[in-house]
Design a protein around this motif. Structure first.
Motif, PDB file in Angstrom:
ATOM      1  N   ALA A  90       0.792  -1.062   0.050  1.00  0.00           N
ATOM      2  CA  ALA A  90      -0.010  -0.028   0.216  1.00  0.00           C
ATOM      3  C   ALA A  90       0.928   1.288  -0.110  1.00  0.00           C
ATOM      4  CB  ALA A  90      -0.766  -0.011   1.190  1.00  0.00           C
ATOM      5  N   ASN A  91       0.777   1.996  -1.035  1.00  0.00           N
ATOM      6  CA  ASN A  91       1.483   3.365  -1.097  1.00  0.00           C
ATOM      7  C   ASN A  91       2.997   3.188  -1.053  1.00  0.00           C
ATOM      8  OD1 ASN A  91      -0.986   5.214  -0.723  1.00  0.00           O
ATOM      9  ND2 ASN A  91      -0.625   4.684   1.468  1.00  0.00           N
ATOM     10  N   LYS A  92       3.237   1.911  -2.040  1.00  0.00           N
ATOM     11  CA  LYS A  92       4.591   1.837  -2.445  1.00  0.00           C
ATOM     12  C   LYS A  92       4.425   0.949  -3.805  1.00  0.00           C
ATOM     13  CE  LYS A  92       5.506  -0.492   1.770  1.00  0.00           C
ATOM     14  NZ  LYS A  92       6.104  -1.372   2.502  1.00  0.00           N
ATOM     15  N   LYS A  93       5.794   1.132  -4.306  1.00  0.00           N
ATOM     16  CA  LYS A  93       5.793   0.337  -5.602  1.00  0.00           C
ATOM     17  C   LYS A  93       6.181  -1.078  -5.301  1.00  0.00           C
ATOM     18  CE  LYS A  93       7.978   4.439  -7.404  1.00  0.00           C
ATOM     19  NZ  LYS A  93       7.602   4.777  -6.057  1.00  0.00           N
ATOM     20  N   PRO A  94       5.779  -1.944  -6.202  1.00  0.00           N
ATOM     21  CA  PRO A  94       6.183  -3.496  -6.007  1.00  0.00           C
ATOM     22  C   PRO A  94       7.813  -3.804  -6.005  1.00  0.00           C
ATOM     23  CG  PRO A  94       4.577  -3.439  -7.751  1.00  0.00           C
ATOM     24  CD  PRO A  94       4.708  -2.117  -7.325  1.00  0.00           C
ATOM     25  N   CYS A  95       8.380  -2.986  -6.637  1.00  0.00           N
ATOM     26  CA  CYS A  95       9.749  -3.229  -6.971  1.00  0.00           C
ATOM     27  C   CYS A  95      10.656  -2.842  -5.718  1.00  0.00           C
ATOM     28  CB  CYS A  95      10.333  -2.538  -8.149  1.00  0.00           C
ATOM     29  SG  CYS A  95      10.331  -0.717  -8.062  1.00  0.00           S
ATOM     30  N   GLU A  96       9.888  -2.359  -4.622  1.00  0.00           N
ATOM     31  CA  GLU A  96      10.604  -1.921  -3.487  1.00  0.00           C
ATOM     32  C   GLU A  96      10.116  -2.328  -2.118  1.00  0.00           C
ATOM     33  OE1 GLU A  96       9.653   2.256  -3.495  1.00  0.00           O
ATOM     34  OE2 GLU A  96      10.984   2.872  -5.072  1.00  0.00           O
ATOM     35  N   GLY A  97      10.890  -2.587  -1.191  1.00  0.00           N
ATOM     36  CA  GLY A  97      10.638  -3.447  -0.101  1.00  0.00           C
ATOM     37  C   GLY A  97      10.006  -4.616  -0.010  1.00  0.00           C
ATOM     38  N   GLU A  98       9.523  -5.262   1.127  1.00  0.00           N
ATOM     39  CA  GLU A  98       9.106  -6.229   1.385  1.00  0.00           C
ATOM     40  C   GLU A  98       7.515  -6.253   1.332  1.00  0.00           C
ATOM     41  OE1 GLU A  98      10.618  -9.204   1.997  1.00  0.00           O
ATOM     42  OE2 GLU A  98      12.420  -7.971   1.458  1.00  0.00           O
ATOM     43  N   TRP A  99       6.953  -7.461   0.874  1.00  0.00           N
ATOM     44  CA  TRP A  99       5.448  -7.550   0.611  1.00  0.00           C
ATOM     45  C   TRP A  99       4.875  -7.602   2.288  1.00  0.00           C
ATOM     46  CZ3 TRP A  99       2.392  -7.468  -3.766  1.00  0.00           C
ATOM     47  CH2 TRP A  99       3.046  -7.485  -4.901  1.00  0.00           C
ATOM     48  N   GLU A 100       3.649  -6.872   2.385  1.00  0.00           N
ATOM     49  CA  GLU A 100       3.118  -7.185   3.784  1.00  0.00           C
ATOM     50  C   GLU A 100       2.354  -8.540   3.661  1.00  0.00           C
ATOM     51  OE1 GLU A 100       2.624  -4.882   6.505  1.00  0.00           O
ATOM     52  OE2 GLU A 100       3.850  -3.385   5.405  1.00  0.00           O
ATOM     53  N   ARG A 101       2.012  -9.072   4.483  1.00  0.00           N
ATOM     54  CA  ARG A 101       1.148 -10.253   4.630  1.00  0.00           C
ATOM     55  C   ARG A 101      -0.115 -10.546   5.528  1.00  0.00           C
ATOM     56  NH1 ARG A 101       3.475 -16.686   4.375  1.00  0.00           N
ATOM     57  NH2 ARG A 101       1.527 -17.265   4.892  1.00  0.00           N
ATOM     58  N   ILE A 102      -1.165 -10.891   5.181  1.00  0.00           N
ATOM     59  CA  ILE A 102      -2.231 -11.073   5.860  1.00  0.00           C
ATOM     60  C   ILE A 102      -2.795 -12.606   5.873  1.00  0.00           C
ATOM     61  CG2 ILE A 102      -4.533 -10.582   6.570  1.00  0.00           C
ATOM     62  CD1 ILE A 102      -3.912  -7.805   5.768  1.00  0.00           C
ATOM     63  N   GLU A 103      -2.834 -13.496   6.795  1.00  0.00           N
ATOM     64  CA  GLU A 103      -3.399 -14.581   6.609  1.00  0.00           C
ATOM     65  C   GLU A 103      -4.703 -14.758   7.466  1.00  0.00           C
ATOM     66  OE1 GLU A 103      -1.545 -18.648   8.049  1.00  0.00           O
ATOM     67  OE2 GLU A 103      -0.629 -17.904   6.260  1.00  0.00           O
ATOM     68  N   ILE A 104      -5.689 -15.245   6.737  1.00  0.00           N
ATOM     69  CA  ILE A 104      -6.876 -15.448   7.199  1.00  0.00           C
ATOM     70  C   ILE A 104      -7.461 -16.918   7.040  1.00  0.00           C
ATOM     71  CG2 ILE A 104      -9.404 -15.092   7.307  1.00  0.00           C
ATOM     72  CD1 ILE A 104      -8.466 -12.353   5.377  1.00  0.00           C
ATOM     73  N   GLN A 105      -7.789 -17.561   8.560  1.00  0.00           N
ATOM     74  CA  GLN A 105      -8.084 -19.083   8.549  1.00  0.00           C
ATOM     75  C   GLN A 105      -9.659 -19.087   8.064  1.00  0.00           C
ATOM     76  OE1 GLN A 105      -5.882 -21.613   8.980  1.00  0.00           O
ATOM     77  NE2 GLN A 105      -4.242 -19.980   9.150  1.00  0.00           N
ATOM     78  N   LYS A 106      -9.653 -20.142   7.060  1.00  0.00           N
ATOM     79  CA  LYS A 106     -11.350 -20.242   6.813  1.00  0.00           C
ATOM     80  C   LYS A 106     -12.307 -21.025   7.899  1.00  0.00           C
ATOM     81  CE  LYS A 106     -10.877 -20.230   1.851  1.00  0.00           C
ATOM     82  NZ  LYS A 106     -11.349 -21.324   0.535  1.00  0.00           N
ATOM     83  N   ALA A 107     -13.343 -20.462   8.152  1.00  0.00           N
ATOM     84  CA  ALA A 107     -14.066 -21.257   9.185  1.00  0.00           C
ATOM     85  C   ALA A 107     -14.393 -22.570   8.664  1.00  0.00           C
ATOM     86  CB  ALA A 107     -15.627 -20.514   9.538  1.00  0.00           C
ATOM     87  N   ALA A 108     -14.586 -23.538   9.508  1.00  0.00           N
ATOM     88  CA  ALA A 108     -15.013 -24.785   9.182  1.00  0.00           C
ATOM     89  C   ALA A 108     -15.932 -25.222   8.025  1.00  0.00           C
ATOM     90  CB  ALA A 108     -15.190 -25.773  10.424  1.00  0.00           C
ATOM     91  N   ASN A 109     -17.078 -24.300   8.153  1.00  0.00           N
ATOM     92  CA  ASN A 109     -18.334 -24.613   7.645  1.00  0.00           C
ATOM     93  C   ASN A 109     -18.374 -23.727   6.116  1.00  0.00           C
ATOM     94  OD1 ASN A 109     -18.546 -21.879   8.552  1.00  0.00           O
ATOM     95  ND2 ASN A 109     -20.429 -22.105   9.273  1.00  0.00           N
ATOM     96  N   LEU A 110     -17.346 -23.131   5.687  1.00  0.00           N
ATOM     97  CA  LEU A 110     -17.070 -22.330   4.545  1.00  0.00           C
ATOM     98  C   LEU A 110     -16.812 -23.271   3.636  1.00  0.00           C
ATOM     99  CD1 LEU A 110     -16.018 -18.928   5.656  1.00  0.00           C
ATOM    100  CD2 LEU A 110     -18.163 -19.632   5.168  1.00  0.00           C
TER     101      LEU A 110
END
Length: 109
Positions: A89-109
């Motif tokens: 966010a507010n950066k170019k993909p050739c610069e820096g490290e990628w931020e990461r968000i991980e979301i576990q799926k609920a058992a019923n999805l």
């Protein structure tokens, strides 16, 4: 799914003559992501500077007022058990490290 800020499938969408940048960038990313696709390949494609790094490249580096620049990039990986989003966010993909968000799926999805 690939997107380059062009509504190419909608009625009245700009054609290549009226929006060459979106068409060039879309063609380039399709070329870079041909064959087997994996995370590192996608990250490299989003940081690509072919035809730039300006208005016509995937990773844009607008340096002057009014020039186009990449403001946000995201990759979403969906598996049976989780959703992982890698983003800049507010950066170019050739610069820096990628931020990461991980979301576990609920058992019923």
């Amino acid at each position: 799914m690939l997107r380059t800020n062009s509504f190419r499938i909608l009625k009245g969408a700009p054609d290549r003559k009226n929006d060459p940048s979106s068409h060039l960038r879309h063609e380039r990313i399709k070329e870079l992501l041909s064959g087997k696709i994996y995370l590192a390949k996608i990250k490299a494609a989003l940081a690509d500077h072919e035809n730039g790094p300006g208005e016509n490249s995937i990773c844009r580096h607008g340096r002057k007022k009014g020039e186009y620049k990449t403001q946000y990039s995201a990759i979403t990986e969906i598996t049976e058990k989780k959703i992982t989003v890698y983003y800049f966010a507010n950066k170019k993909p050739c610069e820096g490290e990628w931020e990461r968000i991980e979301i576990q799926k609920a058992a019923n999805l």
